[in-house]
Design a protein around this motif. Structure first.
Motif, PDB file in Angstrom:
ATOM      1  N   HIS A 392     -10.620   7.025  11.216  1.00 54.39           N
ATOM      2  CA  HIS A 392      -9.303   6.653  11.718  1.00 54.39           C
ATOM      3  C   HIS A 392      -8.556   5.833  10.667  1.00 54.39           C
ATOM      4  N   PRO A 393      -7.214   5.956  10.638  1.00 54.89           N
ATOM      5  CA  PRO A 393      -6.447   5.320   9.563  1.00 54.89           C
ATOM      6  C   PRO A 393      -6.404   3.804   9.656  1.00 54.89           C
ATOM      7  N   GLU A 394      -6.402   3.172   8.484  1.00 59.65           N
ATOM      8  CA  GLU A 394      -6.213   1.732   8.384  1.00 59.65           C
ATOM      9  C   GLU A 394      -5.306   1.458   7.185  1.00 59.65           C
ATOM     10  N   PHE A 395      -4.579   0.357   7.272  1.00 65.40           N
ATOM     11  CA  PHE A 395      -3.543   0.058   6.283  1.00 65.40           C
ATOM     12  C   PHE A 395      -3.850  -1.275   5.597  1.00 65.40           C
ATOM     13  N   ILE A 396      -3.769  -1.276   4.281  1.00 67.53           N
ATOM     14  CA  ILE A 396      -4.030  -2.481   3.487  1.00 67.53           C
ATOM     15  C   ILE A 396      -2.682  -3.086   3.109  1.00 67.53           C
ATOM     16  N   PRO A 397      -2.390  -4.308   3.572  1.00 64.33           N
ATOM     17  CA  PRO A 397      -1.086  -4.911   3.280  1.00 64.33           C
ATOM     18  C   PRO A 397      -0.987  -5.342   1.828  1.00 64.33           C
ATOM     19  N   PRO A 398       0.228  -5.496   1.316  1.00 67.68           N
ATOM     20  CA  PRO A 398       0.381  -5.988  -0.061  1.00 67.68           C
ATOM     21  C   PRO A 398      -0.098  -7.427  -0.177  1.00 67.68           C
ATOM     22  N   ALA A 399      -0.456  -7.824  -1.382  1.00 64.43           N
ATOM     23  CA  ALA A 399      -1.040  -9.155  -1.608  1.00 64.43           C
ATOM     24  C   ALA A 399      -0.070 -10.274  -1.260  1.00 64.43           C
ATOM     25  N   TRP A 400       1.240 -10.040  -1.423  1.00 66.04           N
ATOM     26  CA  TRP A 400       2.189 -11.117  -1.122  1.00 66.04           C
ATOM     27  C   TRP A 400       2.257 -11.398   0.372  1.00 66.04           C
ATOM     28  N   LEU A 401       1.915 -10.389   1.186  1.00 66.00           N
ATOM     29  CA  LEU A 401       1.925 -10.583   2.629  1.00 66.00           C
ATOM     30  C   LEU A 401       0.588 -11.118   3.130  1.00 66.00           C
ATOM     31  N   ASP A 402      -0.512 -10.640   2.551  1.00 60.46           N
ATOM     32  CA  ASP A 402      -1.855 -11.086   2.921  1.00 60.46           C
ATOM     33  C   ASP A 402      -2.700 -11.147   1.654  1.00 60.46           C
ATOM     34  N   PRO A 403      -2.897 -12.352   1.104  1.00 65.85           N
ATOM     35  CA  PRO A 403      -3.664 -12.461  -0.146  1.00 65.85           C
ATOM     36  C   PRO A 403      -5.056 -11.852  -0.042  1.00 65.85           C
ATOM     37  N   ASP A 404      -5.654 -11.881   1.161  1.00 69.54           N
ATOM     38  CA  ASP A 404      -6.996 -11.309   1.333  1.00 69.54           C
ATOM     39  C   ASP A 404      -6.959  -9.798   1.513  1.00 69.54           C
ATOM     40  N   GLN A 405      -5.761  -9.257   1.769  1.00 69.90           N
ATOM     41  CA  GLN A 405      -5.563  -7.819   1.953  1.00 69.90           C
ATOM     42  C   GLN A 405      -6.581  -7.220   2.929  1.00 69.90           C
ATOM     43  N   ILE A 406      -6.661  -7.847   4.083  1.00 68.77           N
ATOM     44  CA  ILE A 406      -7.565  -7.373   5.138  1.00 68.77           C
ATOM     45  C   ILE A 406      -6.951  -6.133   5.790  1.00 68.77           C
ATOM     46  N   PRO A 407      -7.688  -5.029   5.878  1.00 68.96           N
ATOM     47  CA  PRO A 407      -7.128  -3.805   6.475  1.00 68.96           C
ATOM     48  C   PRO A 407      -6.686  -4.035   7.917  1.00 68.96           C
ATOM     49  N   ARG A 408      -5.570  -3.415   8.270  1.00 74.44           N
ATOM     50  CA  ARG A 408      -5.026  -3.533   9.618  1.00 74.44           C
ATOM     51  C   ARG A 408      -4.967  -2.161  10.281  1.00 74.44           C
ATOM     52  N   ARG A 409      -5.052  -2.180  11.613  1.00 71.69           N
ATOM     53  CA  ARG A 409      -4.978  -0.934  12.365  1.00 71.69           C
ATOM     54  C   ARG A 409      -3.950  -1.051  13.484  1.00 71.69           C
ATOM     55  N   ASN A 410      -3.525   0.076  13.971  1.00 73.90           N
ATOM     56  CA  ASN A 410      -2.608   0.115  15.107  1.00 73.90           C
ATOM     57  C   ASN A 410      -3.431   0.073  16.389  1.00 73.90           C
ATOM     58  N   HIS A 411      -3.108  -0.891  17.264  1.00 71.12           N
ATOM     59  CA  HIS A 411      -3.851  -1.035  18.512  1.00 71.12           C
ATOM     60  C   HIS A 411      -3.060  -0.534  19.716  1.00 71.12           C
ATOM     61  N   TYR A 412      -1.808  -0.125  19.506  1.00 68.48           N
ATOM     62  CA  TYR A 412      -1.021   0.360  20.628  1.00 68.48           C
ATOM     63  C   TYR A 412      -1.529   1.691  21.148  1.00 68.48           C
ATOM     64  N   HIS A 413      -2.108   2.495  20.258  1.00 72.46           N
ATOM     65  CA  HIS A 413      -2.551   3.819  20.666  1.00 72.46           C
ATOM     66  C   HIS A 413      -4.071   3.899  20.837  1.00 72.46           C
ATOM     67  N   ARG A 414      -4.742   2.758  20.798  1.00 71.29           N
ATOM     68  CA  ARG A 414      -6.209   2.766  20.867  1.00 71.29           C
ATOM     69  C   ARG A 414      -6.677   3.232  22.238  1.00 71.29           C
ATOM     70  N   ARG A 415      -7.642   4.100  22.242  1.00 71.51           N
ATOM     71  CA  ARG A 415      -8.213   4.563  23.515  1.00 71.51           C
ATOM     72  C   ARG A 415      -9.095   3.487  24.114  1.00 71.51           C
ATOM     73  N   THR A 416      -9.018   3.350  25.443  1.00 74.43           N
ATOM     74  CA  THR A 416      -9.872   2.364  26.142  1.00 74.43           C
ATOM     75  C   THR A 416     -10.797   3.076  27.091  1.00 74.43           C
TER      76      THR A 416
END
Length: 416
Positions: A392-416
């Protein structure tokens, strides 16, 4: 400001655990009045902050399509509430400072401030600034006696009080302003409940309301003397019939190369044995009986699914993501995959993670669903998208926004 707000937060927190039952009746009422006043003053501060964030373009810099969308994600608001915040912040910033001062002093509520701002904007179109300033004073005085609904009704004739010489001509301007507000406030919200149903809420403008009534009223009449459905249930069923009739036409626009349709995911064993529910491409669930009923008049398409539920093999490669591959992408991402975006699949494009012109394949492993805004943003920013270990896709933010560049995911469409 941050330090002052932290002190205020501590003071309010100290009140939360106070024994209100021990207060005398006059103290109880006084405490309620003070709380209400403080709430409005904090709202004035919040609106000033929202206006500054909007003016700086903070939301766009952080990848959001608008300040309202950014506020929804940041503050966990509904999108309609966030839009009203942005609109009111702009109105108070550019309008008469008397409205902002009255709110900051706790003399009016946020809803009254919105009504006064709308009314004064109408006055500006028909009279001079002096009349507008006078209107603010009158409306703030009335706000001490009337709720927002009555205040808006009284405001329709405010020129009779502040500029009677132009009142008649302004009546037409007021009518036009009301039409503009109706156009601005129109919206329809679909909220998914925990059991898979949808709650519909919204405001239709006059024309659309007429169209809906013309279409739905003939279908919502009782079917006979034995019809035990209430009026709300008949309107619900009429809306379902209207959607079915619409989907049978050939006039709807295509989405991703396919005609308008609903997509239900299930397994063969589930379909044959009525063993479990099916899943729509929107993430909603259908009962086994409903799935079998839909399958009576549907195209059944095979797909190979992995252990994590991601489709792995849906057809031949091509440059455009259409047909079975598009459907597989929808099943996996369920909407725009960018973090914080709630755009549904029908609003999305298929983005090649490695561009097709650079040798990237047109395959599920090299594609991700993105709405138009985030598709453009990804091509012109330092965000990086990749598939995680679960496919599943994950997005790495630019360093100026997150120095640790922790991958982020979309949780609005996550199946429960």
């Amino acid at each position: 400001m941050v330090e002052a707000l932290a002190l205020a937060d501590e003071a309010v927190a100290a009140c939360v655990d106070d024994a209100v039952w021990a207060l005398a009746e006059d103290e109880l009422i006084a405490a309620l009045d003070a709380t209400h006043r403080l709430e409005q003053r904090l709202a004035a501060v919040k609106l000033a902050l929202v206006r500054e964030i909007d003016g700086r373009g903070t939301a766009h810099a952080q990848g959001a399509s608008s300040t309202a969308v950014w506020l929804r994600e940041r503050l966990r608001l509904t999108i309609s509430t966030a839009r009203r915040l942005v609109d009111l912040a702009a109105a108070l910033d550019t309008g008469n400072p008397g409205i902002r001062a009255a709110l900051a002093n706790g003399d009016i509520t946020v809803d009254q401030a919105r009504v006064i701002g709308d009314t004064v904007a109408t006055v500006h179109t028909s009279a001079d600034a002096q009349a507008a300033d006078k209107a603010v004073g009158v409306l703030i005085e009335w706000a001490g006696q009337f709720d927002p609904t009555l205040l808006r009704k009284l405001g329709t004739r405010i020129l009779d009080h502040v500029a009677p010489e132009v009142a008649d001509a302004a009546a037409q301007a007021a009518l036009e302003a009301e039409a503009r507000r109706a156009n601005r406030d129109r919206h329809l919200t679909l909220s998914e409940l925990s059991d898979g149903r949808l709650r519909l809420a919204g405001i239709l403008d006059t024309e659309t309301a007429g169209l809906l009534r013309a279409a739905i009223d003939p279908l919502s009449a009782p079917s006979g003397p034995d019809d035990t459905r209430c009026a709300g249930q008949r309107r619900h069923d009429a809306l379902a019939d209207l959607c079915r009739l619409t989907l049978r036409t050939t006039d709807l626009p295509e989405h991703g190369g396919d005609p308008a349709q609903i997509v239900v995911t299930t397994t063969f064993d589930t379909l044959a044995g009525q063993l479990g529910p099916g899943t729509l491409d929107t993430g909603l669930h259908l009962t086994p009986d409903t799935v079998r009923r839909l399958a009576c008049d549907a195209a059944i398409l095979p797909a190979v699914l992995g252990s994590a539920g991601q489709p792995l093999d849906v057809g031949r490669q091509r440059r455009l993501v259409t047909g079975p591959l598009r459907r597989a992408l929808v099943l996996r991402d369920r909407g725009c995959a960018f973090p914080g975006c709630d755009r549904p699949p029908r609003w999305c494009d298929a983005h090649h993670i490695r561009h097709w012109a650079d040798g990237g394949t047109t395959s599920l492993a090299n594609a991700v669903l993105l709405c138009g805004h985030h598709h453009r943003h990804l091509h012109h920013s330092d965000w990086v998208v990749r598939l995680g270990g679960d496919g599943h896709p994950e997005f790495i933010p630019p360093a100026w926004l997150d120095p640790d560049q922790i991958p982020r995911r979309n949780h609005y469409h996550r199946r429960t």
